[in-house]
Scaffold this motif. Structure first.
Motif, short mmCIF file in Angstrom:
data_model
loop_
_atom_site.label_atom_id
_atom_site.label_comp_id
_atom_site.label_asym_id
_atom_site.label_seq_id
_atom_site.Cartn_x
_atom_site.Cartn_y
_atom_site.Cartn_z
N ARG A 1 0.84 -1.20 0.00
CA ARG A 1 0.00 0.00 0.00
C ARG A 1 0.87 1.24 0.00
O ARG A 1 1.82 1.36 0.78
CB ARG A 1 -0.91 0.04 1.24
CG ARG A 1 -1.87 -1.11 1.40
CD ARG A 1 -2.96 -1.13 0.35
NE ARG A 1 -3.89 -0.04 0.44
CZ ARG A 1 -5.00 -0.05 1.19
NH1 ARG A 1 -5.28 -1.10 1.95
NH2 ARG A 1 -5.83 0.97 1.17
N SER A 2 0.58 2.16 -0.86
CA SER A 2 1.25 3.45 -0.86
C SER A 2 0.47 4.36 0.08
O SER A 2 -0.64 4.78 -0.23
CB SER A 2 1.27 4.03 -2.28
OG SER A 2 1.87 5.31 -2.28
N ALA A 3 1.04 4.62 1.25
CA ALA A 3 0.28 5.28 2.31
C ALA A 3 0.94 6.58 2.77
O ALA A 3 2.16 6.66 2.88
CB ALA A 3 0.11 4.35 3.49
N ALA A 4 0.10 7.56 3.06
CA ALA A 4 0.52 8.78 3.73
C ALA A 4 0.28 8.60 5.22
O ALA A 4 -0.69 7.95 5.63
CB ALA A 4 -0.26 9.98 3.21
N VAL A 5 1.14 9.18 6.06
CA VAL A 5 1.00 9.03 7.50
C VAL A 5 1.58 10.25 8.18
O VAL A 5 2.42 10.95 7.61
CB VAL A 5 1.73 7.75 7.99
CG1 VAL A 5 3.24 7.89 7.83
CG2 VAL A 5 1.37 7.42 9.44
N THR A 6 1.11 10.51 9.39
CA THR A 6 1.67 11.58 10.21
C THR A 6 2.74 11.01 11.13
O THR A 6 2.52 9.99 11.78
CB THR A 6 0.57 12.25 11.05
OG1 THR A 6 -0.39 12.85 10.16
CG2 THR A 6 1.13 13.33 11.97
N PHE A 7 3.89 11.65 11.16
CA PHE A 7 4.96 11.24 12.07
C PHE A 7 4.43 11.17 13.49
O PHE A 7 3.65 12.02 13.92
CB PHE A 7 6.11 12.25 11.99
CG PHE A 7 7.23 12.00 12.98
CD1 PHE A 7 8.26 11.12 12.66
CD2 PHE A 7 7.25 12.64 14.21
CE1 PHE A 7 9.28 10.87 13.56
CE2 PHE A 7 8.27 12.41 15.12
CZ PHE A 7 9.30 11.52 14.79
N ALA A 8 4.83 10.14 14.23
CA ALA A 8 4.46 10.00 15.65
C ALA A 8 5.73 9.92 16.49
O ALA A 8 6.63 9.14 16.15
CB ALA A 8 3.60 8.77 15.85
N PRO A 9 5.83 10.69 17.56
CA PRO A 9 7.06 10.75 18.37
C PRO A 9 7.18 9.61 19.37
O PRO A 9 7.38 9.82 20.56
CB PRO A 9 6.94 12.10 19.07
CG PRO A 9 5.47 12.30 19.24
CD PRO A 9 4.83 11.68 18.02
N VAL A 10 7.05 8.38 18.88
CA VAL A 10 7.19 7.19 19.72
C VAL A 10 8.10 6.21 19.00
O VAL A 10 8.12 6.15 17.77
CB VAL A 10 5.82 6.55 20.02
CG1 VAL A 10 4.95 7.49 20.85
CG2 VAL A 10 5.10 6.16 18.74
N PRO A 11 8.86 5.40 19.74
CA PRO A 11 9.82 4.50 19.09
C PRO A 11 9.17 3.48 18.18
O PRO A 11 9.74 3.11 17.16
CB PRO A 11 10.55 3.85 20.27
CG PRO A 11 9.67 4.06 21.45
CD PRO A 11 8.96 5.34 21.21
N GLY A 12 7.98 3.01 18.53
CA GLY A 12 7.31 2.02 17.70
C GLY A 12 7.02 2.53 16.31
O GLY A 12 7.12 1.79 15.32
N PHE A 13 6.65 3.80 16.20
CA PHE A 13 6.36 4.35 14.89
C PHE A 13 7.60 4.39 14.01
O PHE A 13 7.56 4.01 12.84
CB PHE A 13 5.78 5.77 14.99
CG PHE A 13 5.63 6.42 13.63
CD1 PHE A 13 4.56 6.11 12.83
CD2 PHE A 13 6.58 7.32 13.17
CE1 PHE A 13 4.43 6.68 11.57
CE2 PHE A 13 6.46 7.89 11.91
CZ PHE A 13 5.38 7.58 11.11
N ARG A 14 8.71 4.83 14.58
CA ARG A 14 9.92 4.91 13.76
C ARG A 14 10.38 3.53 13.30
O ARG A 14 10.85 3.37 12.18
CB ARG A 14 11.01 5.64 14.55
CG ARG A 14 10.88 7.16 14.46
CD ARG A 14 11.81 7.88 15.41
NE ARG A 14 11.24 7.93 16.74
CZ ARG A 14 11.86 8.51 17.78
NH1 ARG A 14 13.07 9.02 17.62
NH2 ARG A 14 11.28 8.55 18.96
N ARG A 15 10.21 2.54 14.15
CA ARG A 15 10.57 1.18 13.77
C ARG A 15 9.69 0.69 12.63
O ARG A 15 10.17 0.13 11.63
CB ARG A 15 10.47 0.26 14.97
CG ARG A 15 10.91 -1.17 14.70
CD ARG A 15 10.72 -2.07 15.91
NE ARG A 15 9.32 -2.29 16.24
CZ ARG A 15 8.69 -1.72 17.26
NH1 ARG A 15 9.32 -0.86 18.06
NH2 ARG A 15 7.42 -1.97 17.49
N LEU A 16 8.38 0.90 12.74
CA LEU A 16 7.46 0.45 11.71
C LEU A 16 7.60 1.25 10.43
O LEU A 16 7.50 0.72 9.32
CB LEU A 16 6.02 0.55 12.22
CG LEU A 16 5.61 -0.47 13.28
CD1 LEU A 16 4.25 -0.10 13.87
CD2 LEU A 16 5.57 -1.87 12.69
#
Length: 401
Positions: free
Chosen positions: A353-368
Protein backbone atom coordinates in the motif's frame (compact mmCIF):
# COMPACT_ATOMS: atom_id res chain seq x y z
CA UNK A 1 -7.41 -9.71 7.84
CA UNK A 2 -9.84 -6.97 6.86
CA UNK A 3 -12.47 -6.42 9.55
CA UNK A 4 -15.81 -4.66 9.23
CA UNK A 5 -15.73 -1.13 10.55
CA UNK A 6 -17.78 -0.92 13.76
CA UNK A 7 -20.70 1.42 14.10
CA UNK A 8 -20.80 3.83 17.05
CA UNK A 9 -23.56 1.79 18.73
CA UNK A 10 -21.89 -1.59 18.44
CA UNK A 11 -18.23 -0.75 19.14
CA UNK A 12 -18.11 -2.80 22.36
CA UNK A 13 -19.75 -5.82 20.74
CA UNK A 14 -17.40 -5.47 17.78
CA UNK A 15 -14.36 -5.56 20.09
CA UNK A 16 -15.75 -8.65 21.86
CA UNK A 17 -16.14 -10.39 18.50
CA UNK A 18 -12.87 -9.41 16.86
CA UNK A 19 -10.38 -8.50 19.62
CA UNK A 20 -11.55 -10.19 22.83
CA UNK A 21 -8.56 -12.57 22.91
CA UNK A 22 -6.18 -9.59 23.04
CA UNK A 23 -7.75 -8.05 26.18
CA UNK A 24 -7.15 -8.75 29.85
CA UNK A 25 -10.85 -8.45 30.69
CA UNK A 26 -14.30 -8.42 29.13
CA UNK A 27 -14.44 -5.51 26.64
CA UNK A 28 -16.95 -2.96 27.90
CA UNK A 29 -17.09 0.78 27.30
CA UNK A 30 -16.01 3.24 29.95
CA UNK A 31 -19.18 4.62 31.59
CA UNK A 32 -17.60 8.08 31.66
CA UNK A 33 -15.87 8.50 28.30
CA UNK A 34 -16.88 7.86 24.69
CA UNK A 35 -14.32 7.74 21.93
CA UNK A 36 -14.51 9.77 18.73
CA UNK A 37 -13.95 13.19 17.24
CA UNK A 38 -17.58 14.16 17.77
CA UNK A 39 -17.29 13.61 21.51
CA UNK A 40 -13.87 15.29 21.65
CA UNK A 41 -15.20 18.36 19.85
CA UNK A 42 -18.11 18.61 22.27
CA UNK A 43 -15.75 18.33 25.25
CA UNK A 44 -13.52 21.08 23.91
CA UNK A 45 -16.49 23.31 23.05
CA UNK A 46 -17.73 22.98 26.63
CA UNK A 47 -14.35 23.71 28.20
CA UNK A 48 -14.65 26.20 31.06
CA UNK A 49 -11.38 26.81 32.87
CA UNK A 50 -12.80 29.17 35.47
CA UNK A 51 -11.47 27.94 38.83
CA UNK A 52 -9.25 25.29 37.20
CA UNK A 53 -6.11 26.26 39.12
CA UNK A 54 -7.85 25.98 42.48
CA UNK A 55 -9.94 22.88 41.80
CA UNK A 56 -7.94 20.64 39.43
CA UNK A 57 -6.74 18.51 42.37
CA UNK A 58 -10.13 18.06 44.04
CA UNK A 59 -11.22 14.42 44.25
CA UNK A 60 -14.65 14.05 45.90
CA UNK A 61 -17.40 14.71 45.38
CA UNK A 62 -16.98 14.57 41.58
CA UNK A 63 -18.94 17.83 41.25
CA UNK A 64 -16.00 19.66 42.88
CA UNK A 65 -13.45 18.37 40.41
CA UNK A 66 -11.86 21.00 38.23
CA UNK A 67 -10.04 18.58 35.92
CA UNK A 68 -10.91 19.11 32.26
CA UNK A 69 -11.21 15.39 31.34
CA UNK A 70 -9.67 16.12 27.94
CA UNK A 71 -6.70 13.79 28.43
CA UNK A 72 -8.06 10.70 26.57
CA UNK A 73 -8.74 12.87 23.53
CA UNK A 74 -5.37 14.59 23.72
CA UNK A 75 -3.56 11.28 24.10
CA UNK A 76 -5.02 9.95 20.82
CA UNK A 77 -4.71 13.16 18.83
CA UNK A 78 -8.43 13.92 18.72
CA UNK A 79 -7.40 17.22 20.30
CA UNK A 80 -3.80 18.21 19.64
CA UNK A 81 -1.84 20.29 22.14
CA UNK A 82 -1.75 23.49 20.03
CA UNK A 83 -5.55 23.35 19.73
CA UNK A 84 -5.99 22.82 23.48
CA UNK A 85 -3.53 25.66 24.13
CA UNK A 86 -5.52 28.04 21.93
CA UNK A 87 -8.79 27.04 23.62
CA UNK A 88 -7.51 28.55 26.88
CA UNK A 89 -6.97 32.01 25.41
CA UNK A 90 -9.95 33.66 27.12
CA UNK A 91 -9.69 31.90 30.48
CA UNK A 92 -8.85 33.82 33.67
CA UNK A 93 -5.12 34.47 33.85
CA UNK A 94 -4.30 32.13 36.74
CA UNK A 95 -6.39 29.31 35.29
CA UNK A 96 -5.02 29.80 31.78
CA UNK A 97 -1.45 29.72 33.08
CA UNK A 98 -1.99 26.55 35.10
CA UNK A 99 -3.79 24.76 32.27
CA UNK A 100 -1.08 25.66 29.78
CA UNK A 101 1.58 24.53 32.24
CA UNK A 102 -0.09 21.12 32.29
CA UNK A 103 -0.13 21.02 28.49
CA UNK A 104 3.56 21.92 28.48
CA UNK A 105 4.22 19.05 30.92
CA UNK A 106 2.56 16.71 28.43
CA UNK A 107 4.78 18.10 25.71
CA UNK A 108 7.85 17.64 27.90
CA UNK A 109 6.89 13.99 28.43
CA UNK A 110 6.65 13.53 24.67
CA UNK A 111 10.02 15.20 24.09
CA UNK A 112 11.65 12.97 26.69
CA UNK A 113 10.11 9.82 25.23
CA UNK A 114 10.84 10.83 21.65
CA UNK A 115 14.50 11.37 22.53
CA UNK A 116 15.10 8.35 24.79
CA UNK A 117 12.45 5.87 23.71
CA UNK A 118 12.34 2.76 25.87
CA UNK A 119 15.30 4.03 27.85
CA UNK A 120 12.92 6.31 29.75
CA UNK A 121 12.28 3.24 31.93
CA UNK A 122 15.88 3.32 33.13
CA UNK A 123 17.35 6.75 32.34
CA UNK A 124 15.91 8.26 35.52
CA UNK A 125 15.58 4.95 37.32
CA UNK A 126 16.19 4.65 41.03
CA UNK A 127 14.77 2.48 43.78
CA UNK A 128 12.43 4.06 46.30
CA UNK A 129 13.70 4.42 49.84
CA UNK A 130 13.05 1.46 52.15
CA UNK A 131 9.50 1.75 53.58
CA UNK A 132 9.03 2.16 57.32
CA UNK A 133 6.67 -0.85 57.51
CA UNK A 134 5.97 -3.97 55.49
CA UNK A 135 2.96 -4.21 53.17
CA UNK A 136 1.23 -7.35 51.92
CA UNK A 137 -0.07 -5.52 48.85
CA UNK A 138 1.08 -2.24 47.29
CA UNK A 139 -2.60 -1.23 46.93
CA UNK A 140 -4.40 -2.73 49.97
CA UNK A 141 -8.13 -3.16 49.37
CA UNK A 142 -8.74 -2.51 53.08
CA UNK A 143 -7.80 1.17 52.57
CA UNK A 144 -10.93 2.98 51.40
CA UNK A 145 -8.94 5.67 49.58
CA UNK A 146 -6.98 3.05 47.63
CA UNK A 147 -9.98 0.82 46.91
CA UNK A 148 -11.98 3.77 45.55
CA UNK A 149 -9.16 4.76 43.23
CA UNK A 150 -8.64 1.19 41.97
CA UNK A 151 -12.36 0.90 41.23
CA UNK A 152 -12.38 4.16 39.26
CA UNK A 153 -9.22 3.19 37.40
CA UNK A 154 -10.51 -0.23 36.39
CA UNK A 155 -14.09 0.89 35.66
CA UNK A 156 -13.77 4.34 34.09
CA UNK A 157 -10.20 4.09 32.84
CA UNK A 158 -9.37 7.50 34.23
CA UNK A 159 -8.19 9.21 37.44
CA UNK A 160 -7.69 12.83 38.40
CA UNK A 161 -4.06 13.87 38.73
CA UNK A 162 -4.23 13.96 42.53
CA UNK A 163 -5.30 10.33 42.88
CA UNK A 164 -2.70 9.25 40.32
CA UNK A 165 -0.09 10.70 42.65
CA UNK A 166 -1.69 9.01 45.67
CA UNK A 167 -1.67 5.63 44.00
CA UNK A 168 1.85 5.81 42.61
CA UNK A 169 3.23 7.10 45.94
CA UNK A 170 1.41 4.36 47.88
CA UNK A 171 2.84 1.74 45.53
CA UNK A 172 6.42 2.98 45.63
CA UNK A 173 7.20 5.31 48.54
CA UNK A 174 4.88 3.60 51.04
CA UNK A 175 5.00 -0.06 49.96
CA UNK A 176 8.44 -0.01 48.36
CA UNK A 177 7.23 -1.94 45.30
CA UNK A 178 8.88 -1.73 41.89
CA UNK A 179 7.50 1.35 40.14
CA UNK A 180 7.48 -0.17 36.65
CA UNK A 181 4.95 -2.81 37.75
CA UNK A 182 2.63 -0.11 39.07
CA UNK A 183 3.08 1.93 35.93
CA UNK A 184 2.06 -1.13 33.93
CA UNK A 185 -1.15 -1.37 35.99
CA UNK A 186 -1.97 2.22 35.09
CA UNK A 187 -1.07 1.68 31.45
CA UNK A 188 -3.36 -1.35 31.22
CA UNK A 189 -6.45 0.62 32.20
CA UNK A 190 -6.01 4.34 31.57
CA UNK A 191 -7.73 5.59 28.42
CA UNK A 192 -5.05 8.27 28.27
CA UNK A 193 -2.30 5.77 29.07
CA UNK A 194 0.95 6.53 27.28
CA UNK A 195 4.48 5.46 28.02
CA UNK A 196 5.48 9.11 27.77
CA UNK A 197 3.28 10.86 30.36
CA UNK A 198 2.41 7.79 32.45
CA UNK A 199 6.01 6.71 32.92
CA UNK A 200 7.22 10.24 33.65
CA UNK A 201 4.54 10.68 36.32
CA UNK A 202 5.62 7.54 38.15
CA UNK A 203 9.27 8.52 37.98
CA UNK A 204 8.46 11.97 39.33
CA UNK A 205 6.66 10.33 42.26
CA UNK A 206 9.73 8.37 43.36
CA UNK A 207 11.92 11.46 43.02
CA UNK A 208 13.73 10.55 39.82
CA UNK A 209 15.21 13.73 38.41
CA UNK A 210 14.55 15.68 41.62
CA UNK A 211 15.76 13.39 44.43
CA UNK A 212 12.60 14.17 46.44
CA UNK A 213 9.82 11.53 46.46
CA UNK A 214 6.17 12.55 46.69
CA UNK A 215 4.71 11.58 50.08
CA UNK A 216 1.15 10.30 50.42
CA UNK A 217 -0.61 10.61 53.76
CA UNK A 218 -4.04 10.77 55.37
CA UNK A 219 -3.85 14.56 55.45
CA UNK A 220 -4.22 14.68 51.66
CA UNK A 221 -7.24 12.38 51.66
CA UNK A 222 -8.90 14.38 54.43
CA UNK A 223 -8.35 17.54 52.41
CA UNK A 224 -9.43 16.29 48.97
CA UNK A 225 -11.91 13.47 49.73
CA UNK A 226 -12.79 13.39 53.46
CA UNK A 227 -15.72 11.02 52.98
CA UNK A 228 -13.25 8.27 52.09
CA UNK A 229 -11.73 8.49 55.56
CA UNK A 230 -15.07 8.71 57.33
CA UNK A 231 -16.24 5.50 55.68
CA UNK A 232 -13.00 3.57 56.07
CA UNK A 233 -12.71 0.49 58.30
CA UNK A 234 -9.16 1.64 59.12
CA UNK A 235 -10.20 5.14 60.18
CA UNK A 236 -8.95 4.51 63.73
CA UNK A 237 -5.85 2.62 62.62
CA UNK A 238 -4.86 4.41 59.44
CA UNK A 239 -1.63 2.99 57.96
CA UNK A 240 -0.85 6.34 56.31
CA UNK A 241 -1.67 8.52 59.30
CA UNK A 242 1.79 10.06 59.39
CA UNK A 243 3.95 11.48 56.64
CA UNK A 244 6.19 8.77 55.10
CA UNK A 245 9.75 8.88 56.41
CA UNK A 246 11.28 8.32 52.99
CA UNK A 247 13.68 11.25 52.99
CA UNK A 248 15.37 11.94 49.69
CA UNK A 249 16.91 9.50 47.28
CA UNK A 250 20.27 9.77 45.62
CA UNK A 251 20.13 10.51 41.92
CA UNK A 252 21.66 8.03 39.53
CA UNK A 253 24.33 9.06 37.08
CA UNK A 254 22.14 10.45 34.28
CA UNK A 255 21.89 9.15 30.75
CA UNK A 256 24.00 11.46 28.49
CA UNK A 257 21.03 12.12 26.19
CA UNK A 258 19.25 13.78 29.10
CA UNK A 259 21.77 16.60 28.88
CA UNK A 260 22.13 16.99 25.12
CA UNK A 261 20.68 15.62 21.89
CA UNK A 262 23.17 15.78 19.02
CA UNK A 263 20.35 15.21 16.50
CA UNK A 264 17.13 16.93 17.64
CA UNK A 265 15.64 16.72 14.17
CA UNK A 266 15.31 12.93 14.45
CA UNK A 267 12.86 12.85 17.39
CA UNK A 268 11.13 15.94 16.00
CA UNK A 269 10.28 14.43 12.63
CA UNK A 270 9.95 16.37 9.39
CA UNK A 271 9.19 20.08 9.38
CA UNK A 272 7.34 19.86 6.06
CA UNK A 273 5.70 16.88 4.31
CA UNK A 274 8.20 14.44 2.82
CA UNK A 275 6.71 13.12 -0.43
CA UNK A 276 8.15 10.07 -2.20
CA UNK A 277 5.15 8.90 -4.19
CA UNK A 278 1.42 9.47 -4.65
CA UNK A 279 -0.50 7.85 -1.76
CA UNK A 280 -3.53 5.64 -2.16
CA UNK A 281 -4.47 5.52 1.53
CA UNK A 282 -3.83 7.23 4.88
CA UNK A 283 -2.22 5.08 7.57
CA UNK A 284 -3.61 6.01 10.99
CA UNK A 285 -1.77 5.37 14.25
CA UNK A 286 -3.16 5.40 17.78
CA UNK A 287 -1.17 8.57 18.45
CA UNK A 288 -3.13 10.65 15.91
CA UNK A 289 -6.73 9.66 15.15
CA UNK A 290 -8.38 13.08 14.89
CA UNK A 291 -9.92 14.70 11.85
CA UNK A 292 -7.16 17.31 12.01
CA UNK A 293 -4.46 14.65 11.70
CA UNK A 294 -2.16 16.23 9.08
CA UNK A 295 -2.20 13.19 6.80
CA UNK A 296 -5.99 12.84 6.99
CA UNK A 297 -6.51 16.56 6.41
CA UNK A 298 -4.13 16.62 3.42
CA UNK A 299 -5.78 13.66 1.70
CA UNK A 300 -9.53 13.98 2.34
CA UNK A 301 -10.58 11.64 -0.48
CA UNK A 302 -8.36 8.70 0.47
CA UNK A 303 -9.48 5.79 2.68
CA UNK A 304 -8.02 5.68 6.18
CA UNK A 305 -6.42 2.42 7.34
CA UNK A 306 -5.95 1.46 10.98
CA UNK A 307 -4.26 -1.76 12.08
CA UNK A 308 -4.82 -3.28 15.50
CA UNK A 309 -1.25 -4.43 16.12
CA UNK A 310 -1.84 -8.07 17.08
CA UNK A 311 1.66 -8.95 18.36
CA UNK A 312 1.85 -5.76 20.42
CA UNK A 313 -1.65 -6.09 21.90
CA UNK A 314 -1.11 -9.78 22.66
CA UNK A 315 1.93 -8.78 24.70
CA UNK A 316 0.36 -5.78 26.45
CA UNK A 317 -3.03 -7.34 27.27
CA UNK A 318 -4.74 -3.99 27.73
CA UNK A 319 -8.15 -3.55 29.29
CA UNK A 320 -10.94 -3.99 26.76
CA UNK A 321 -12.23 -0.50 27.46
CA UNK A 322 -9.10 0.95 25.85
CA UNK A 323 -9.80 -0.98 22.65
CA UNK A 324 -13.48 -0.04 22.81
CA UNK A 325 -12.45 3.62 22.99
CA UNK A 326 -10.34 3.15 19.85
CA UNK A 327 -13.17 1.28 18.10
CA UNK A 328 -15.62 4.08 18.96
CA UNK A 329 -13.17 6.58 17.52
CA UNK A 330 -12.80 4.65 14.28
CA UNK A 331 -16.56 4.17 14.04
CA UNK A 332 -17.11 7.89 14.45
CA UNK A 333 -14.53 8.65 11.76
CA UNK A 334 -16.23 6.15 9.45
CA UNK A 335 -19.36 8.31 9.46
CA UNK A 336 -17.39 10.95 7.52
CA UNK A 337 -14.97 8.99 5.32
CA UNK A 338 -13.99 5.46 4.31
CA UNK A 339 -12.16 3.58 7.08
CA UNK A 340 -10.49 0.18 6.75
CA UNK A 341 -9.82 -1.73 9.97
CA UNK A 342 -7.29 -4.56 10.06
CA UNK A 343 -5.80 -6.90 12.63
CA UNK A 344 -2.32 -8.39 12.37
CA UNK A 345 1.29 -7.26 11.99
CA UNK A 346 1.23 -3.63 10.90
CA UNK A 347 3.92 -3.93 8.25
CA UNK A 348 2.32 -7.04 6.76
CA UNK A 349 -1.15 -5.49 6.68
CA UNK A 350 0.19 -2.40 4.89
CA UNK A 351 2.45 -4.27 2.52
CA UNK A 352 2.03 -3.06 -1.04
CA UNK A 353 0.00 0.00 0.00
CA UNK A 354 1.25 3.45 -0.86
CA UNK A 355 0.28 5.28 2.31
CA UNK A 356 0.52 8.78 3.73
CA UNK A 357 1.00 9.03 7.50
CA UNK A 358 1.67 11.58 10.21
CA UNK A 359 4.96 11.24 12.07
CA UNK A 360 4.46 10.00 15.65
CA UNK A 361 7.06 10.75 18.37
CA UNK A 362 7.19 7.19 19.72
CA UNK A 363 9.82 4.50 19.09
CA UNK A 364 7.31 2.02 17.70
CA UNK A 365 6.36 4.35 14.89
CA UNK A 366 9.92 4.91 13.76
CA UNK A 367 10.57 1.18 13.77
CA UNK A 368 7.46 0.45 11.71
CA UNK A 369 7.97 3.40 9.39
CA UNK A 370 11.36 2.02 8.38
CA UNK A 371 9.59 -1.14 7.19
CA UNK A 372 6.39 0.36 5.77
CA UNK A 373 8.22 3.21 3.95
CA UNK A 374 5.28 5.63 3.71
CA UNK A 375 4.88 7.51 0.47
CA UNK A 376 4.22 10.79 2.31
CA UNK A 377 5.35 11.60 5.86
CA UNK A 378 3.56 14.56 7.41
CA UNK A 379 4.86 16.64 10.36
CA UNK A 380 3.69 16.08 13.93
CA UNK A 381 1.77 19.09 15.37
CA UNK A 382 4.22 20.05 18.12
CA UNK A 383 3.41 22.64 20.73
CA UNK A 384 7.16 23.19 21.05
CA UNK A 385 9.51 21.53 18.61
CA UNK A 386 12.19 19.33 20.26
CA UNK A 387 15.49 21.06 20.94
CA UNK A 388 19.03 19.88 21.64
CA UNK A 389 19.16 21.10 25.24
CA UNK A 390 18.61 19.25 28.52
CA UNK A 391 15.48 17.23 29.29
CA UNK A 392 16.66 15.99 32.69
CA UNK A 393 13.79 17.86 34.37
CA UNK A 394 10.76 19.90 33.37
CA UNK A 395 12.35 23.14 34.55
CA UNK A 396 15.55 22.41 32.62
CA UNK A 397 13.56 21.62 29.46
CA UNK A 398 10.91 24.35 29.60
CA UNK A 399 11.06 26.68 26.59
CA UNK A 400 11.11 30.35 27.55
CA UNK A 401 9.26 31.66 24.53
Amino acid sequence: MLLPTPTPDDAAGWVRTHLRDLCCDDPTPSPSFRGGQTTADAALAGLDLTGYAARRNEVLPPSRRGATRLSPYIRHGLIDLPTAWAAAADAPTRDRTKFRDELAWQEYARHLYARLGRRTASALRQAPARPARSWDEPWPASMNCVAACVEELETDGWLVNQTRMWMSSQWTVRAGAEWTAGEDRFFTHLLDGSRAANRLGWQWTIGAGTGKPYGFSRWQVEKRAPQLCRGCALADACPIEDWPSSGTTALDDPEPLLRHDPDPESPGGPRTPLRLAEPEAVWLTAESLGDADPALAAHPDLPAVFVFDEPLLARLRLSGKRLVFLAETLADLATRRTVEVRRGEVAAELEGRSAAVTFAPVPGFRRLSDVVSPSVLHPWPWLYRPHAGPVSSYSAWRPRS
